[in-house]
Enzyme design. Structure first.
Site, PDB file in Angstrom:
ATOM      1  N   LYS A  94     104.086  57.637  76.431  1.00  0.00           N
ATOM      2  CA  LYS A  94     103.441  56.344  76.675  1.00  0.00           C
ATOM      3  C   LYS A  94     102.655  56.355  77.987  1.00  0.00           C
ATOM      4  O   LYS A  94     101.582  55.761  78.080  1.00  0.00           O
ATOM      5  CB  LYS A  94     104.477  55.216  76.725  1.00  0.00           C
ATOM      6  CG  LYS A  94     105.105  54.860  75.388  1.00  0.00           C
ATOM      7  CD  LYS A  94     106.039  53.666  75.584  1.00  0.00           C
ATOM      8  CE  LYS A  94     107.073  53.542  74.470  1.00  0.00           C
ATOM      9  NZ  LYS A  94     108.173  52.627  74.870  1.00  0.00           N
ATOM     10  N   LYS A 128     103.712  59.556  62.305  1.00  0.00           N
ATOM     11  CA  LYS A 128     104.427  58.296  62.469  1.00  0.00           C
ATOM     12  C   LYS A 128     103.835  57.218  61.569  1.00  0.00           C
ATOM     13  O   LYS A 128     102.612  57.089  61.463  1.00  0.00           O
ATOM     14  CB  LYS A 128     104.335  57.847  63.923  1.00  0.00           C
ATOM     15  CG  LYS A 128     105.433  56.881  64.353  1.00  0.00           C
ATOM     16  CD  LYS A 128     105.318  56.623  65.844  1.00  0.00           C
ATOM     17  CE  LYS A 128     105.655  55.195  66.193  1.00  0.00           C
ATOM     18  NZ  LYS A 128     107.035  54.798  66.112  1.00  0.00           N
ATOM     19  N   LYS A 157     102.580  50.031  62.038  1.00  0.00           N
ATOM     20  CA  LYS A 157     101.636  48.976  61.731  1.00  0.00           C
ATOM     21  C   LYS A 157     100.349  49.141  62.532  1.00  0.00           C
ATOM     22  O   LYS A 157      99.251  48.953  62.010  1.00  0.00           O
ATOM     23  CB  LYS A 157     102.277  47.627  62.057  1.00  0.00           C
ATOM     24  CG  LYS A 157     101.453  46.462  61.594  1.00  0.00           C
ATOM     25  CD  LYS A 157     102.251  45.197  61.623  1.00  0.00           C
ATOM     26  CE  LYS A 157     101.351  44.031  61.261  1.00  0.00           C
ATOM     27  NZ  LYS A 157     102.111  42.796  61.102  1.00  0.00           N
TER      28      LYS A 157
END
Ligand code: TRP
Length: 339
Positions: A120, A200, A203
């Site tokens: 991240k 992965k 959404k």
């Protein structure tokens, strides 16, 4: 001789999911499907973790409906407020309080080693502390309820290890307080990729399908799914073992039909489009009861609110007991100075 009735209390489990709106296929296969089946065996606490979600910088205006839609999904698939505690993290302020206190026993080096943090952090020029401290809040979620176990996917194993380390360090410094929580990693669901072939399913990548999507929408998504990359022409034989669509059939298609699909794919009698049509139909059919229940909750949103309010109340009761103990052990009880 009468037998002694021993009521061994159920083990408590806790798990959390970030609110990104209606749950999708990946949430369902990786988590919700399992959670629903655990409700009789365990004392379950299911949390929508909106305090975690703020670390990924979404639009605040969308948060309320993202939380609501995930709650609808929880109830639609059969998480049951009669048997489980279902609530929203930000309703129980003890989560963030305990996370702060855990800062005192968590080495920065441990946080910097987290692979999710490293992934991240790459996306930021200036890394928000919340990205680094994310696993401390997760440890607080779990330990606030003294959960014995946590059902999570393989991707959360490292965060769980940190939770265990936080518990050990806290116990060593302030006295035995927290259990050393076990990860309950689900049986390997055989690597489900995103519909676009990405590792992965999420959404935000747009490579999945909502569990409450109507049959046409399911088809729109499944139609685009990547299959065996070497099956280029309609009469090329396919290899089910490398096909993500075939992997999905495992969850939605009965064994006999699946064997036929497998043979048809290998012999090139069955084309990918037809194979996807079968999958899409089976997904839509098996989720039909969820769509029906979701419709009910969307028409009666106050029922969802009541579930979450009552869940928060139950959660708060446990949380406030833990916090009293923690504050006392850490010396955050100045009134004791007054005789
Ligand atoms: N980090 C988890 C995820 O992204 C969500 C989460 C937050 C969680 N707190 C938790 C999972 C506590 C298990 C237990 O999937």
């Amino acid at each position: 001789m009468t037998e002694i009735q021993q009521n061994t209390p159920k083990k408590r489990i806790f798990s959390g999911m970030q609110p990104s709106g209606e749950a999708h296929l990946g949430n369902y296969l990786g988590a919700l499907r399992r959670w629903v089946g655990m409700q009789d065996e365990y004392d379950c606490v299911w949390c929508i973790v909106d305090d975690h979600a703020i670390t990924s910088g979404g639009d605040p205006a969308e948060m309320p409906s993202s939380v609501f839609d995930l709650a609808v999904s929880f109830l639609a698939v059969g998480l049951d407020p009669e048997r489980s505690t279902i609530f929203v993290q930000s309703d129980v302020h003890e989560h963030t309080e305990l996370a702060w206190l855990f800062n005192a026993v968590t080495p920065v080096g441990d946080l910097e080693r987290m692979t999710q943090y490293k992934d991240k952090a790459q996306h930021f020029e200036s890394i928000p502390a919340g990205i680094l401290n994310y696993p401390i809040l997760q440890a607080a979620d779990i330990l606030l309820y003294k959960a014995n176990a946590v059902p999570v996917g393989e991707d959360q194993r490292q965060h769980l290890e940190l939770t265990r380390e936080v518990a050990r360090k806290f116990n060593a410094r302030y006295g035995e307080t927290f259990p050393i929580t076990e990860p309950l990693i689900g049986e390997d669901v055989g690597r489900i990729l995103g519909l676009d072939g990405n590792a992965k399913m999420s959404k935000s990548l747009g490579n999945t399908v909502g569990i409450l999507a109507d049959p046409d929408n399911v088809w729109d998504k499944v139609r685009t799914a990547v299959t065996d990359p070497q099956r280029v022409r309609r009469d090329d034989p396919g290899r089910p073992e490398v096909c993500n669509v075939f992997a999905l059939h495992r969850f939605f298609t009965e064994e006999n039909a699946r064997e036929e699909i497998e043979a048809g794919c290998r012999s090139a009698e069955l084309g990918c489009v037809d194979c996807k049509r079968i999958l899409s139909g089976n997904i839509a059919t098996s989720f039909a009861p969820y769509r029906e229940r979701a419709t009910h909750y969307r028409e009666h949103p106050s029922e969802v609110r009541d579930v979450l309010d009552q869940g928060a109340e139950k959660a708060r009761k446990i949380a406030s007991e833990t916090m009293q103990e923690v504050r006392r052990k850490m010396g955050l009880n100045w009134r004791n100075a007054i005789p």
